[in-house]
Design an enzyme around this catalytic site. Structure first.
Site, PDB file in Angstrom:
ATOM      1  N   LYS A  75     -84.197  71.756 -32.879  1.00 25.22           N
ATOM      2  CA  LYS A  75     -84.976  71.249 -31.745  1.00 25.22           C
ATOM      3  C   LYS A  75     -86.448  71.087 -32.110  1.00 25.22           C
ATOM      4  O   LYS A  75     -87.085  70.078 -31.769  1.00 25.22           O
ATOM      5  CB  LYS A  75     -84.867  72.220 -30.565  1.00 25.22           C
ATOM      6  CG  LYS A  75     -85.690  71.795 -29.352  1.00 25.22           C
ATOM      7  CD  LYS A  75     -85.895  72.909 -28.348  1.00 25.22           C
ATOM      8  CE  LYS A  75     -87.080  73.761 -28.712  1.00 25.22           C
ATOM      9  NZ  LYS A  75     -87.667  74.493 -27.564  1.00 25.22           N
ATOM     10  N   ARG A 109     -93.175  72.082 -23.049  1.00 30.52           N
ATOM     11  CA  ARG A 109     -94.370  72.420 -23.809  1.00 30.52           C
ATOM     12  C   ARG A 109     -94.660  71.382 -24.897  1.00 30.52           C
ATOM     13  O   ARG A 109     -95.812  71.058 -25.193  1.00 30.52           O
ATOM     14  CB  ARG A 109     -94.171  73.807 -24.439  1.00 30.52           C
ATOM     15  CG  ARG A 109     -95.205  74.204 -25.462  1.00 30.52           C
ATOM     16  CD  ARG A 109     -96.533  74.519 -24.836  1.00 30.52           C
ATOM     17  NE  ARG A 109     -97.562  74.698 -25.849  1.00 30.52           N
ATOM     18  CZ  ARG A 109     -98.823  74.960 -25.580  1.00 30.52           C
ATOM     19  NH1 ARG A 109     -99.207  75.078 -24.337  1.00 30.52           N
ATOM     20  NH2 ARG A 109     -99.699  75.107 -26.538  1.00 30.52           N
ATOM     21  N   ASP A 156     -92.019  77.177 -21.718  1.00 29.29           N
ATOM     22  CA  ASP A 156     -91.624  78.575 -21.642  1.00 29.29           C
ATOM     23  C   ASP A 156     -92.685  79.435 -20.965  1.00 29.29           C
ATOM     24  O   ASP A 156     -93.851  79.063 -20.861  1.00 29.29           O
ATOM     25  CB  ASP A 156     -91.373  79.133 -23.053  1.00 29.29           C
ATOM     26  CG  ASP A 156     -89.997  78.766 -23.579  1.00 29.29           C
ATOM     27  OD1 ASP A 156     -89.112  78.498 -22.753  1.00 29.29           O
ATOM     28  OD2 ASP A 156     -89.816  78.758 -24.802  1.00 29.29           O
TER      29      ASP A 156
END
EC number: 2.5.1.7
Length: 427
Positions: A22, A92, A116
């Site tokens: 990711k 983010r 997060d």
């Protein structure tokens, strides 16, 4: 909203192919903004964070085609340089729009990023590097406006080895006039992937894999075909899951060259695995026992910038330590809120002392009981899922959107490994 219903007590094992990373996929997707030619990316995981980034690109006018884990992206032009806050609130990594936008289009206007809740994440290093290259920054009402008529290479020393700041500066510098030297650059595998992708597009980046990068600016980047590396966070999670449940597991295409220190840290908890050029093998019948430091001292496991132990595996280490005989200190140095999920493990029966926002002492082996738990972030969510598979009885993991931000096709992949899990709508 959805939940996972998990039945604990079953061995997790078999064969699985590692998903794409990711943290490499997101910057590589956004690097496609740097050229007007087609970029083809392979091994892109089908996860929520990728979907949000693709929604952003669709919204600004990019042409995107997806088939399985392959993406085709072409950005001839864009319809706007203002990014809707409904996107940036979710992820983010939206901060990685800064470098490509200011490099190719000369401007970006976006809200501060979400993501997060593991702790504060400074943006100062991003702004320092981009402004050293000639960008001008203004902020108003929690929005960032960055403009540049021309970017010129510069020498800079980053005050922290920030992954995303390094990536932003790289993406801005590849088309800047002249040479850029980034000292104290991040060198994680996903940063290396981004650099290798850009070089395949015609960039000139030297020092890949080190903490000093030299970038010789070029006038234009071409299209490319590039394969994203394996997600070593997923691989690390699966190693723990197999070892703690007594399963035997083969993880294919795992890029094990990145696992030297990870292997050492796991061995301190009695978890041993083998690897060859491509695959990782976890054997059953592990001796799950803490190895004391010299002199009989309690071992400390801590994280740091690569090549130190990765922060994203610290939550996994905590839940792993609950199932290992002995005591260990886990010291999360990078984020001050990552350890706050341990109250949920304590609720399940784990013996954990939260010393302060950065340190926990874990004593195992604990008998965990199934419970209703909510996932606060992507890595803590996976840790709770591992705990649920180890626990006696049934557990419900809520807010699974967080887990699916970073882990691909969770339910089906785990079912194929022998797990008892299903996804249901939350009450």
């Amino acid at each position: 909203m959805h939940s996972y219903i998990v039945e604990g007590g079953y061995k997790i094992g078999g064969q699985i192919t590692a998903s794409g990373n990711k943290n490499a996929a997101l910057p590589c997707i956004l690097a496609a903004l740097l050229t007007d030619e087609e970029v083809i990316l392979e091994n892109i995981p089908n996860i929520n964070d990728v979907k949000v980034v693709l929604d952003i690109l669709n919204d600004i006018g990019a042409d995107i085609a997806r088939e399985g884990n392959t993406l085709k992206i072409k950005v001839l032009n864009i319809v706007k340089t203002e990014i809707d806050s409904s996107f940036t609130d979710l992820i983010r990594a939206s901060i990685l729009l800064l470098g490509p936008f200011v490099s190719r289009f000369g401007k970006i206007d976006m809200a501060l990023p979400g993501g997060d809740v593991i702790g504060k994440r400074r943006l100062d290093t991003h702004f320092y590097g981009l402004c050293k290259l000639g960008a001008k920054l203004s902020t108003k009402d929690r929005r960032i406006v960055l403009k540049a008529n021309k970017l010129v290479g510069a020498e800079m020393f980053l005050d922290e080895a920030s992954v995303t700041a390094t990536e932003n500066i790289i993406m801005a510098a590849v088309l800047a006039e002249g040479n850029t030297v980034i000292m104290n650059a991040a060198c994680e595998p996903h940063v290396q992937d981004l650099c290798n992708m850009l070089n395949s597009m015609g960039a000139n980046i030297l020092g890949i894999g080190s903490n000093v990068l030299e970038i010789k600016g070029v006038k234009k980047l071409s299209g490319t075909v590039f394969r994203i590396g394996a997600d070593f966070m997923q691989v690390g999670s699966l190693i723990s899951l197999a070892a703690l449940t007594g399963g035997e597991l083969e993880i294919k295409k795992a890029d094990p060259q990145h696992f030297r220190l990870i292997r050492h840290v796991y061995s301190r908890l009695g978890i041993n695995f083998e690897y060859d050029r491509e695959n990782v093998y976890v054997r059953n019948k592990q001796e799950l026992k803490v190895k004391l430091d010299f002199g009989g001292h309690i071992p400390k496991i801590d994280d740091g910038p690569w090549p130190a132990f990765p922060t994203d595996l610290m939550s996994i280490i905590v839940v792993t330590a609950t199932q290992v005989e002995g005591t260990v200190l886990v010291f999360e140095k990078m984020f001050e809120s990552r350890m706050f999920f341990v109250d949920k493990l304590i609720k399940m029966g784990a013996r954990i002392v939260l010393c302060d926002p950065h340190r926990v002492v874990v004593t195992g082996k604990s008998s965990l009981k199934g419970n209703v738990l909510s996932s606060p972030d992507v890595r803590a969510g996976m840790s709770l899922l591992i705990a649920a598979f180890v626990a006696e009885g049934r557990s419900e993991i809520q807010n699974v959107y967080q887990i699916e931000r970073g882990y691909e096709d969770v339910v089906n992949k785990l079912i194929n490994l022998g797990a008892k899990i299903k996804k249901v709508k939350s009450q």
